[in-house]
Scaffold this motif. Structure first.
Motif, short mmCIF file in Angstrom:
data_model
loop_
_atom_site.label_atom_id
_atom_site.label_comp_id
_atom_site.label_asym_id
_atom_site.label_seq_id
_atom_site.Cartn_x
_atom_site.Cartn_y
_atom_site.Cartn_z
N ALA A 1 -13.04 -12.43 -18.41
CA ALA A 1 -13.25 -11.74 -18.59
C ALA A 1 -11.83 -10.97 -19.68
O ALA A 1 -10.51 -11.66 -18.77
CB ALA A 1 -13.42 -10.67 -17.50
N GLN A 2 -11.72 -10.02 -20.01
CA GLN A 2 -10.22 -9.44 -20.66
C GLN A 2 -9.76 -9.08 -19.41
O GLN A 2 -10.78 -8.47 -18.84
CB GLN A 2 -10.96 -8.16 -21.62
N PRO A 3 -8.56 -9.84 -19.60
CA PRO A 3 -7.14 -9.55 -18.11
C PRO A 3 -7.20 -7.48 -18.12
O PRO A 3 -7.60 -6.80 -19.96
CB PRO A 3 -6.57 -10.13 -18.30
N ARG A 4 -6.97 -7.16 -17.20
CA ARG A 4 -6.81 -6.15 -16.64
C ARG A 4 -5.06 -6.48 -17.52
O ARG A 4 -4.46 -7.00 -16.12
CB ARG A 4 -7.01 -4.83 -15.78
N THR A 5 -3.62 -6.23 -17.62
CA THR A 5 -3.01 -6.74 -17.97
C THR A 5 -1.63 -5.00 -17.79
O THR A 5 -0.49 -5.12 -17.85
CB THR A 5 -2.98 -6.32 -19.28
N ALA A 6 -1.99 -3.61 -17.17
CA ALA A 6 -1.19 -2.68 -17.05
C ALA A 6 -1.76 -2.08 -15.23
O ALA A 6 -3.29 -2.47 -14.93
CB ALA A 6 -1.79 -1.30 -18.00
N TYR A 7 -0.40 -1.59 -14.97
CA TYR A 7 -1.22 -1.02 -13.73
C TYR A 7 -1.61 0.19 -14.02
O TYR A 7 -0.63 1.22 -14.47
CB TYR A 7 0.72 -1.50 -13.12
N HIS A 8 -2.32 0.76 -13.11
CA HIS A 8 -2.70 2.37 -12.96
C HIS A 8 -2.36 3.19 -12.24
O HIS A 8 -1.72 2.91 -10.98
CB HIS A 8 -4.35 2.56 -13.12
N ASP A 9 -2.80 4.37 -12.51
CA ASP A 9 -1.79 5.28 -11.28
C ASP A 9 -2.51 5.12 -10.13
O ASP A 9 -1.38 4.82 -8.80
CB ASP A 9 -2.27 6.56 -11.51
N THR A 10 -3.89 4.57 -9.77
CA THR A 10 -3.93 4.32 -8.17
C THR A 10 -2.97 3.29 -7.75
O THR A 10 -2.94 2.72 -6.33
CB THR A 10 -5.83 4.21 -8.42
N ASP A 11 -3.19 2.35 -8.19
CA ASP A 11 -2.09 0.52 -7.73
C ASP A 11 -0.26 1.32 -7.88
O ASP A 11 -0.03 1.12 -6.70
CB ASP A 11 -2.18 0.09 -9.04
N ARG A 12 -0.15 2.83 -8.05
CA ARG A 12 1.48 3.16 -7.62
C ARG A 12 1.24 4.22 -6.63
O ARG A 12 2.29 4.75 -5.60
CB ARG A 12 1.50 3.67 -8.95
N GLU A 13 -0.68 4.24 -6.30
CA GLU A 13 -0.41 5.21 -5.31
C GLU A 13 0.24 4.96 -3.93
O GLU A 13 0.29 3.58 -3.55
CB GLU A 13 -1.72 6.54 -5.15
N ARG A 14 0.35 6.51 -3.32
CA ARG A 14 1.74 5.56 -1.76
C ARG A 14 0.58 6.67 -0.67
O ARG A 14 -0.37 8.07 -0.76
CB ARG A 14 2.75 6.76 -1.53
N TRP A 15 0.36 6.21 -0.16
CA TRP A 15 -0.19 7.19 1.54
C TRP A 15 0.19 8.28 1.57
O TRP A 15 -0.59 9.30 1.66
CB TRP A 15 -0.24 6.18 2.87
N VAL A 16 1.53 8.43 1.81
CA VAL A 16 2.00 9.89 1.62
C VAL A 16 3.20 10.35 0.03
O VAL A 16 3.99 9.49 -0.01
CB VAL A 16 2.95 10.45 2.83
N GLN A 17 2.65 11.05 -0.43
CA GLN A 17 2.89 10.86 -1.96
C GLN A 17 4.59 12.02 -1.54
O GLN A 17 4.79 12.87 -0.82
CB GLN A 17 1.56 12.35 -2.78
N GLU A 18 5.13 11.24 -3.09
CA GLU A 18 6.35 12.13 -2.62
C GLU A 18 6.56 12.29 -4.14
O GLU A 18 6.67 12.17 -4.69
CB GLU A 18 7.06 10.78 -2.47
N SER A 19 8.00 12.95 -3.51
CA SER A 19 8.37 13.94 -5.16
C SER A 19 9.53 13.68 -4.88
O SER A 19 9.90 13.72 -3.92
CB SER A 19 7.82 15.29 -4.94
N GLY A 20 10.79 14.44 -5.92
CA GLY A 20 12.03 14.45 -5.98
C GLY A 20 12.67 13.39 -6.05
O GLY A 20 13.61 12.96 -5.82
N LYS A 21 12.17 12.46 -6.53
CA LYS A 21 13.29 11.21 -6.22
C LYS A 21 13.79 10.94 -7.29
O LYS A 21 13.22 10.96 -8.63
CB LYS A 21 12.15 9.44 -6.62
#
Length: 414
Positions: free
Chosen positions: A3-23
């Motif tokens: 199948a046509q490959p997925r070549t980009a990472y989505h927001d769910t791929d970058r999600e963390r168990w505890v969301q962080e801010s201020g980085k």
């Protein structure tokens, strides 16, 4: 056709168990994953954990500084970074997984792992890969939620890339990637992932691990004089190596394994006549580079031929490794296993190591919670069952370096 490959990472791929801010702005989520593993105490402890040769064990001539779990992980990271990038993965993500893949391994290598598994039978056993997930998501102090430590709080993709065996313990299956205690975070990591299938990044990590330890352990063994390459023409020697390769590393007939060894022997870079001279050392180092390139390029070419020039990320593709390359890798592993790890003079040492691990579990259980590391005492006191308390004790033993295990054993035994 794939199948046509997925070549980009989505927001769910970058999600963390505890969301962080201020980085700090300017780093990607996967660069942060890599940095967190690289700066972790768990990674530093690998410097004192057995790879093949016991840390500190030196050949009689004193020349060699053999690899440890730490140097292996760093070398695995370099291999994985380049191979991952070549097949479309984020290089920082793959390198982070390679650096993290052995974090859960206990003192004394697989020998210690077997002893700890038996000692932990009543709490579900011990597996180094499952311990790595536990360490990354619970034990290594970096981030807390409202109630407890969540470890390094890596991204979903980062944790998934470490899962060499993405399933819990099963009857009749020796390897697994998660304890029952950690199923909640495992299910979060594996959300929407095909059941039992490893991500492309995890497959790259796994092959990079195989390549790194098969080639580098072979290099160490040749350098130290433990492998006499001239003996590989003797039929009896070859038969023993092939039998071990088939038993441990690749279910293949002897003629295929013999062909794999002969292909390696016929290469122009094979380190024949190693005598320890500077020129011979340079030739051996070139052998290492050529073998890594040979095994990685075989997988890269096979994968790109099937999936296209940019195969994809996560579950858009699989890493395809030709059978010939897998058998060459298996033969390299078998050479080290036969001439180094199977040495008869090491069995007494291994028995002593197993006894130390078993004793430590019993002595820590008898002295808990006071005998435990301060970081683990709250976990022990909060545990509601004997199995949960034993799991905390196992966590402590697994964290120890070889020398720390021996020192604690002496201290508790006095």
């Amino acid at each position: 056709m794939p199948a046509q490959p997925r070549t980009a990472y989505h927001d769910t791929d970058r999600e963390r168990w505890v969301q962080e801010s201020g980085k700090r702005v300017g780093r990607t989520a996967f660069e942060r994953d890599r940095a967190r593993v690289l700066h972790s105490a768990a990674l530093r402890r690998l410097a004192g954990k057995t790879q093949v040769v016991v840390p500190g064990e030196t050949p009689p001539d004193g020349r060699q500084v053999p690899r440890t779990r730490l140097t292996h992980s760093l070398e695995c990271g370099q291999i994985g970074r380049e191979l991952g990038q070549a097949v479309g993965c984020d290089p920082d993500l793959v390198e982070a997984a390679c650096l993290a893949h052995d974090l859960g391994h206990p003192p004394f290598g697989h020998n210690g792992e077997e002893a700890l598994d038996r000692a932990a039978a009543s709490c579900g056993g011990f597996e180094g890969n499952a311990q790595s997930l536990r360490l990354l998501t619970r034990l290594e102090p970096k981030t807390f939620d409202a109630t407890r430590s969540v470890g390094l709080n890596l991204t979903r993709s980062g944790l998934d890339a470490v899962l060499k065996y993405p399933w819990p313990r099963r009857e009749g299956v020796r390897t697994y990637g998660v304890y029952e205690d950690d199923i909640e975070v495992f299910d979060w990591v594996r959300r929407d992932a095909p059941e039992g299938r490893r991500s492309l990044e995890a497959q790259v990590m796994d092959w990079s691990d195989d390549v790194a330890y098969s080639v580098h352990d072979f290099e160490d063994a040749v350098y130290s004089g433990r492998i006499d390459l001239d003996r590989l023409s003797a039929p009896s020697e070859r038969a023993e190596v092939f039998a071990l390769a088939a038993r441990r590393y690749a279910l293949a007939p002897e003629d295929e394994l013999a062909a794999a060894l002969d292909r390696l022997l016929a290469t122009e870079f094979w380190p024949t006549g190693f005598d320890g001279s500077r020129r011979a050392q340079a030739r051996l180092k070139n052998t290492t580079s050529e073998l890594i390139g040979r095994l990685c390029l075989a997988a890269e070419s096979e994968t790109r031929d099937f999936f296209g020039p940019v195969p994809g990320v996560r579950y858009a593709a699989d890493l395809l490794v030709p059978r010939e390359a897998r058998l060459e890798c298996a033969v390299l592993k078998a050479l080290t296993a036969h001439y180094v790890m199977a040495r008869a003079d090491l069995e007494q040492l291994r028995a002593r190591q197993r006894a130390v691990v078993t004793d430590l579990v019993e002595m820590l259980a008898a002295g808990a919670p006071d005998a435990l590391d301060p970081a683990l005492r709250p976990d022990y006191e909060a545990a509601a069952t004997d199995a949960a308390r034993l799991r905390v004790i196992v966590d402590q033993v697994a964290s120890l370096t070889d020398d720390a295990a021996l020192a604690l054993h002496r201290a508790l035994g006095t």
